[in-house]
Design an enzyme around this catalytic site. Sequence first.
Site, PDB file in Angstrom:
ATOM      1  N   THR A   1      -0.796  -7.020 -20.441  1.00 41.50           N
ATOM      2  CA  THR A   1       0.015  -7.096 -19.384  1.00 41.50           C
ATOM      3  C   THR A   1       0.394  -6.561 -21.458  1.00 41.50           C
ATOM      4  O   THR A   1       0.328  -6.550 -22.046  1.00 41.50           O
ATOM      5  CB  THR A   1       0.964  -7.711 -19.085  1.00 41.50           C
ATOM      6  OG1 THR A   1       1.704  -8.416 -19.438  1.00 41.50           O
ATOM      7  CG2 THR A   1       0.480  -7.992 -17.694  1.00 41.50           C
TER       8      THR A   1
ATOM      9  N   GLU B   1      -1.885  -7.892 -12.635  1.00 37.98           N
ATOM     10  CA  GLU B   1      -1.886  -8.949 -12.620  1.00 37.98           C
ATOM     11  C   GLU B   1      -2.581  -9.032 -10.555  1.00 37.98           C
ATOM     12  O   GLU B   1      -3.432 -10.127 -10.420  1.00 37.98           O
ATOM     13  CB  GLU B   1      -0.749  -9.112 -11.881  1.00 37.98           C
ATOM     14  CG  GLU B   1       0.028  -9.397 -12.967  1.00 37.98           C
ATOM     15  CD  GLU B   1       1.237  -7.864 -13.724  1.00 37.98           C
ATOM     16  OE1 GLU B   1       0.183  -7.526 -13.800  1.00 37.98           O
ATOM     17  OE2 GLU B   1       1.752  -9.024 -14.382  1.00 37.98           O
TER      18      GLU B   1
ATOM     19  N   LYS C   1      21.510   1.406 -10.246  1.00 34.88           N
ATOM     20  CA  LYS C   1      22.299   1.141  -9.240  1.00 34.88           C
ATOM     21  C   LYS C   1      23.830   2.086  -9.443  1.00 34.88           C
ATOM     22  O   LYS C   1      24.329   1.859 -10.495  1.00 34.88           O
ATOM     23  CB  LYS C   1      22.951  -0.223  -9.424  1.00 34.88           C
ATOM     24  CG  LYS C   1      21.330  -1.037  -9.452  1.00 34.88           C
ATOM     25  CD  LYS C   1      22.201  -2.126  -8.474  1.00 34.88           C
ATOM     26  CE  LYS C   1      21.152  -3.040  -7.675  1.00 34.88           C
ATOM     27  NZ  LYS C   1      20.600  -3.693  -9.554  1.00 34.88           N
TER      28      LYS C   1
ATOM     29  N   TRP D   1      21.762   2.100  -4.413  1.00 37.40           N
ATOM     30  CA  TRP D   1      20.118   2.232  -5.469  1.00 37.40           C
ATOM     31  C   TRP D   1      20.134   4.010  -5.312  1.00 37.40           C
ATOM     32  O   TRP D   1      19.842   4.431  -3.982  1.00 37.40           O
ATOM     33  CB  TRP D   1      19.245   1.373  -5.259  1.00 37.40           C
ATOM     34  CG  TRP D   1      19.346  -0.273  -5.460  1.00 37.40           C
ATOM     35  CD1 TRP D   1      19.734  -0.670  -6.367  1.00 37.40           C
ATOM     36  CD2 TRP D   1      18.386  -0.984  -4.553  1.00 37.40           C
ATOM     37  NE1 TRP D   1      19.155  -2.252  -6.372  1.00 37.40           N
ATOM     38  CE2 TRP D   1      18.830  -2.489  -5.284  1.00 37.40           C
ATOM     39  CE3 TRP D   1      17.062  -1.289  -3.967  1.00 37.40           C
ATOM     40  CZ2 TRP D   1      17.515  -2.901  -5.618  1.00 37.40           C
ATOM     41  CZ3 TRP D   1      16.698  -2.367  -3.750  1.00 37.40           C
ATOM     42  CH2 TRP D   1      16.909  -3.526  -4.247  1.00 37.40           C
TER      43      TRP D   1
HETATM   44  P1  ADP Z   1       2.084  -2.159 -17.226  1.00 41.10           P
HETATM   45  O1  ADP Z   1       3.130  -1.170 -16.914  1.00 41.10           O
HETATM   46  O2  ADP Z   1       2.636  -2.845 -18.035  1.00 41.10           O
HETATM   47  O3  ADP Z   1       0.904  -1.524 -18.029  1.00 41.10           O
HETATM   48  P2  ADP Z   1       0.499  -2.428 -15.307  1.00 41.10           P
HETATM   49  O4  ADP Z   1      -0.521  -1.213 -15.661  1.00 41.10           O
HETATM   50  O5  ADP Z   1      -0.317  -3.871 -13.913  1.00 41.10           O
HETATM   51  O6  ADP Z   1       1.571  -2.837 -15.850  1.00 41.10           O
HETATM   52  O7  ADP Z   1       1.351  -1.387 -13.958  1.00 41.10           O
HETATM   53  C1  ADP Z   1       1.626  -2.247 -12.632  1.00 41.10           C
HETATM   54  C2  ADP Z   1       3.118  -1.465 -12.478  1.00 41.10           C
HETATM   55  O8  ADP Z   1       3.287   0.527 -12.247  1.00 41.10           O
HETATM   56  C3  ADP Z   1       3.571  -1.410 -11.284  1.00 41.10           C
HETATM   57  O9  ADP Z   1       4.164  -2.868 -10.433  1.00 41.10           O
HETATM   58  C4  ADP Z   1       4.137  -0.545 -10.948  1.00 41.10           C
HETATM   59  O10 ADP Z   1       5.520  -0.201 -10.649  1.00 41.10           O
HETATM   60  C5  ADP Z   1       3.636   0.980 -11.475  1.00 41.10           C
HETATM   61  N1  ADP Z   1       2.578   1.223 -10.803  1.00 41.10           N
HETATM   62  C6  ADP Z   1       1.153   1.532 -10.523  1.00 41.10           C
HETATM   63  N2  ADP Z   1       1.121   2.489  -9.686  1.00 41.10           N
HETATM   64  C7  ADP Z   1       2.102   3.574  -8.860  1.00 41.10           C
HETATM   65  C8  ADP Z   1       2.066   4.348  -8.518  1.00 41.10           C
HETATM   66  N3  ADP Z   1       1.174   4.850  -7.253  1.00 41.10           N
HETATM   67  N4  ADP Z   1       3.390   4.355  -8.052  1.00 41.10           N
HETATM   68  C9  ADP Z   1       4.504   4.423  -8.398  1.00 41.10           C
HETATM   69  N5  ADP Z   1       4.337   3.393  -9.386  1.00 41.10           N
HETATM   70  C10 ADP Z   1       2.791   2.453  -9.936  1.00 41.10           C
END
Ligand code: ADP
Length: 544
Positions: free
Chosen positions: A189, A334, A442, A447
């Site tokens: 990640t 994940e 917040k 929110w």
């Molecule tokens: P990182 O951002 O650390 O690279 P990931 O690529 O696994 O990690 O990102 C996952 C996160 O991206 C999700 O937990 C969510 O917050 C955001 N995310 C993924 N797809 C969407 C979506 N369609 N709309 C909003 N947020 C999204």
Amino acid sequence: MMGLMQQQPLLISSLIDFAARFHGDTEIVSRRVEGDRHRTTWAKVQRRSMRLARGLDAWGVQRGERVGTLAWNGYRHLELYYGVSGSGRVLHTINPRLHPEQIAWIVNHAEDQVVAFELSFVPIIQAIAAKCPGVRKWVALCEPGALPGDALGEVAGLVGYEEWLAAQSEQPYAWPVLDENEASSICYTSGTTGHPKGVLYSHRSTLLHAAAGALPDVMCLSAADSVLPVVPMFHVNAWGTPYAAAMVGCKLVLPGPALDGASLFEIMDDEGVTLSAGVPTVWLGLLAKIRQEGRRPLSLARVLIGGSAAPQAMIESFQDEWGVEVRHAWGMTEMSPLGTAAAFKFKHQALAPQQRMHLQTSQGRPLFGVDMRVVGADGAELPWDGRAVGELEVRGPWVLADYYRSGLPNPLHDGWFPTGDVVSIDADGFMRIVDRSKDVIKSGGEWISSIDIENVAMAHPAVAMAACVAVPHPKWDERPLLVVVKKPGAQVESRDLLTFYEGKVAKWWIPDDVMFVDAIPLGATGKILKTRLREQLLGSAGQS
Ligand code: ADP
């Protein structure tokens, strides 16, 4: 009583064998770092990944040991996907956009034995090679004779990929029969806080995820498609597209490093691309090119948008102006990564366009295999009424059980993985993200969704990109600040944008101020980097 069916483990090698046997002449087209376009087929990818497996045998790389890659979307990377995992080693795709220090840390943490890299990443190898003593071979993914010997003269164990493959026997390779629960690949990640954490996928999780991702309500993939994953093969296995493409035997178009709108448009047009997948920032570039051309790439029928929220204006532009269907999807590293996709149910066909758009802007409902729940601050489950907001938790056969050697406590909560996303779920199972828990604003104890604020701004004709962040406020604790990059040549004042919000969101959600900037920082996966943006702004917030 046990069933009387054959026992065959679900293995990545079976994907490439299937694609080679039944779709052997289907093309894999890649734009290379050199700028030219390369053509191969599933059958040739199989043969070369077998040579690669033999090459790893010759170097004594053991089953379960890690092989790192620093590569774009291209055929050589695809060969590594199949040759490394198919032969029982673990493919470690590394995000080259991370800082070299972080890359060295990841390579060492994963204990990579071999690292294969494209020539664009020679500076990274120069920076990390001495810091990664465990790497025995550095494989340059380049043409014969193009080894960057001058730049990397000091690096021990430097080998040219083509020479290495050429030295292996042409004979078919017997893929090992592995336990389907053995590890197949690892992805770290991005680690915006603390060290990156390794997510270790298995053959079984990868195959089940690929099958579910290909379903009609997700990517709707078939052998009749030509698929272009813009999402990188170095980030969560390009959302599983290299596996799903082999599973259905479709044509695969790999864009290499050329991810700008004009390059994507050109290769989509030339290669009959029907489906493409990527994060919203990529689509901004493609849409600008489409507008300039006055048409879409000829055969482009569908785009999968995920990784960040797809703004309504983007969905409308694709669908209403250009006739390209949008599938909005959500997931995370994940989760391999697919979790939900916003596809209609039968009963939704009769909805008014506005209500259908409302569903499409949600992150959608789970794929088979993914279960989800939303929990409040006390850990108790909240109702699925489309209003109650809490943290999303998930579980399923392609959801992480624990991070790889993280030294941290197991992240699961009663067997559920807490996503860090703050969401509501409606009675039909459509999930809507309000924010990531770390980005939520917040104000006066309530929110405000930064995603909703950004979506409104993105619908303004003068706005190219928008981000909404919290700034401290003496009375309300936090208030939203809108940060905007204007479209080239566009004229717009703060007050125009703030007036634009009236009637679109609750009055107290309207940002206190707008700041115009030249660029918004993007993270290693093309998402807005709010942590960096907040750091940059905190000194000057409110003075615009
Ligand atoms: P990182 O951002 O650390 O690279 P990931 O690529 O696994 O990690 O990102 C996952 C996160 O991206 C999700 O937990 C969510 O917050 C955001 N995310 C993924 N797809 C969407 C979506 N369609 N709309 C909003 N947020 C999204």
